[in-house]
Write a protein that holds these residues in place. Structure first.
Motif, PDB file in Angstrom:
ATOM      1  N   SER A  55     -25.744  24.690  37.385  1.00 22.12           N
ATOM      2  CA  SER A  55     -24.319  24.604  37.706  1.00 22.12           C
ATOM      3  C   SER A  55     -23.593  25.884  37.325  1.00 22.12           C
ATOM      4  O   SER A  55     -22.611  26.263  37.975  1.00 22.12           O
ATOM      5  N   MET A  75     -28.549  20.450  43.192  1.00 18.79           N
ATOM      6  CA  MET A  75     -27.105  20.515  43.408  1.00 18.79           C
ATOM      7  C   MET A  75     -26.815  21.571  44.458  1.00 18.79           C
ATOM      8  O   MET A  75     -27.476  22.613  44.508  1.00 18.79           O
ATOM      9  N   CYS A 106     -25.700  14.887  40.982  1.00 20.19           N
ATOM     10  CA  CYS A 106     -26.673  15.163  42.046  1.00 20.19           C
ATOM     11  C   CYS A 106     -27.972  15.708  41.475  1.00 20.19           C
ATOM     12  O   CYS A 106     -29.061  15.406  41.963  1.00 20.19           O
ATOM     13  N   SER A 107     -27.877  16.530  40.431  1.00 20.23           N
ATOM     14  CA  SER A 107     -29.084  17.068  39.813  1.00 20.23           C
ATOM     15  C   SER A 107     -29.938  15.959  39.207  1.00 20.23           C
ATOM     16  O   SER A 107     -31.171  16.018  39.247  1.00 20.23           O
ATOM     17  N   LEU A 143     -21.883  17.626  40.627  1.00 20.29           N
ATOM     18  CA  LEU A 143     -23.067  18.493  40.684  1.00 20.29           C
ATOM     19  C   LEU A 143     -24.132  18.034  39.698  1.00 20.29           C
ATOM     20  O   LEU A 143     -25.321  17.947  40.039  1.00 20.29           O
ATOM     21  N   VAL A 175     -19.073  19.437  47.984  1.00 17.57           N
ATOM     22  CA  VAL A 175     -20.410  19.183  47.447  1.00 17.57           C
ATOM     23  C   VAL A 175     -21.279  18.615  48.568  1.00 17.57           C
ATOM     24  O   VAL A 175     -20.914  17.628  49.209  1.00 17.57           O
TER      25      VAL A 175
END
Length: 475
Positions: free
Chosen positions: A355, A135, A128-129, A125, A153
């Motif tokens: 998150s 995310m 991805c951010s 996550l 995800v």
């Protein structure tokens, strides 16, 4: 702020929302069969220039350039310092501990693709951010709505379109698989948090987008510098032959014979120079002239240090880090200032807030499908840069604060235990000797301020000193 799938009801915990039992997000066709290969990239600059998608360029920079890999790893390691999940009763708000072991088993069973459980999902996550601008996850629930099967995800880059739905007062996030109709991901148990979204835009911002242009310029400079080094950096020999002297030395002046003799002479000199060692000497007639060029002999070349001095700060700024963390500090102190580090940690905390919300949504669905009337609270562990003694001192101060609030009657005995130790309540309600700790601490502080000994510890000495002190004050 997160974009939630449905409008919130009067119940703040969303117990009236419908839990989807089918997966909505699709797996990209290119990801159905993944072949493991570690082929060497011969030209990273050409690879980046040939890619038209910004996400692919960022992935290449992160995976194949030292600066990109270092910046990505710094953010990732600072972000994931571990989490603490606590539960509270949804009705009373009191801490609940009896579900911790069950929830830990659930955390270790999810994330089957990465085989790392919740920690692996958390790393993905945050990655991805950084590289995807947000995310997103989808929580997969079984048909009977009794268990969470897995948490997958979702790649934010796979969202092809956002559409505003006036009747639902939200955006629809569409994902389209090849050859299939596009689907609204919010029809499932989908949760998405963009990274630093622009006003009015649900999509996030690519954090490393400025690094694409700078890294192209940086790699181009390295490539050009290498070309200059190979061209003029090594010494070469310029051999010239006096044609007139050579032709006059021949007994046959015909054109064919002159051409044949010239070729033989060229070939002879070429073979001789090619076979010479580093310590060989030159021996030639006066019609042949030899001189060295390049390699700093005649001063040819360019100074590329100025170009690197210009690009180095831009590389640091492109990844939004400090020169110390990026290894770009050429002068000054190598210590990291508190203000500089706070800027970095604040950026990391903005990712961790996203998150945190997603993990709380995952835990809330897990509690709902099991029928538990509890509410989760996820807290990221602080970034560990303090000394252990400083942490213990802060913990003791917090314990003193809660105990004093309890003795003043502001909080209950159980609340003090919950706030201090995170337990559901105190082991017992015995208040014997409750004030002794604070009274002793107060007496010690008072004696340090006055410079006197504690009269209770030495009563005779205190009685003898009182008249002397009174006589001094009268004088």
């Amino acid at each position: 702020m997160p974009v939630f799938s449905r409008k919130k009801t009067e119940n703040s915990y969303g117990d009236n929302e419908v839990i989807a039992t089918e997966r909505v997000s699709a797996i990209d066709q290119s990801m159905e069969h993944i072949y493991v290969h570690n082929q060497r990239t011969t030209d990273i600059l050409r690879k980046i220039n040939c890619q038209s998608d910004m996400v692919d360029c960022i992935d290449t920079i992160i995976s194949e350039t030292p600066d990109g890999k270092m910046a990505y790893n710094i953010y990732l390691r600072l972000a994931n310092q571990g989490i603490k999940v606590t539960w509270k009763n949804a009705t009373t708000g009191r801490p609940v501990k009896r579900y911790d072991a069950e929830f830990r088993r659930f955390c270790s069973s999810i994330g089957r693709n990465n085989s790392s459980g919740l920690d692996g999902i958390l790393d993905t996550l945050h990655g991805c951010s950084i590289a995807r601008g947000g995310m997103a996850v989808e929580v997969l629930v079984n048909k009977d709505v009794t268990e969470v099967e897995d948490v997958v995800v979702v790649d934010p880059a796979s969202i092809v379109e956002f559409e505003w739905l006036p009747e639902k007062k939200r955006y629809a996030a569409y994902q389209q698989a090849p050859g299939k109709e596009k689907k609204d991901l919010y029809d499932g148990n989908f949760f998405y948090v963009p990274f630093e979204p622009k006003p009015g835009h649900p999509e996030g911002t690519l954090k490393f987008a400025p690094a694409v242009y700078i890294m192209i310029q940086y790699l181009q400079l390295i490539q050009d510098s290498s070309a200059v080094l190979h061209r003029i950096g090594y010494p070469r020999y310029d051999i010239s032959i006096d044609r007139e002297t050579f032709v006059n030395s021949l007994h046959d002046k015909s054109e064919s014979y002159v051409r044949k003799a010239s070729n033989e002479l060229f070939r002879e000199i070429k073979n001789t120079v090619a076979g010479m060692g580093s310590k060989s000497d030159f021996l030639h007639f006066n019609e042949v002239t030899m001189q060295a060029i390049g390699g700093g002999v005649n001063g040819a070349g360019i100074d590329v240090r100025a170009w690197f001095e210009v690009l180095d700060p831009l590389v640091v700024n492109a990844f939004q880090l400090t020169p110390v963390l990026m290894g770009r500090l050429n002068s000054g102190s190598y210590s990291l200032g508190s203000v500089e580090f706070k800027i970095v940690t604040d950026t990391v905390d903005s990712m961790r807030r996203g998150s945190k919300r997603i993990l709380e949504e995952i835990a809330r669905i897990w509690a709902r499908v099991h029928g538990y009337n509890i509410v989760p609270k996820v807290e990221h562990n602080p970034i560990d840069w303090e000394k252990e003694l400083d942490k213990l001192e802060a913990q003791l101060k917090e314990m003193q604060l809660n105990r004093r609030a309890e003795e003043y009657g502001y909080i209950s005995h159980d609340d003090a235990a919950s706030k201090t130790m995170g337990t559901e309540g105190a082991d017992n309600n015995n208040s014997e000797g409750m004030y002794e700790y604070l009274n002793k601490d107060f007496r010690a502080t008072q004696s340090e301020d006055t410079g006197q000994d504690n009269p209770e510890e030495n009563p005779e000495e205190g009685t003898q000193n009182e008249p002397q002190q009174q006589s001094r004050s009268n004088s």
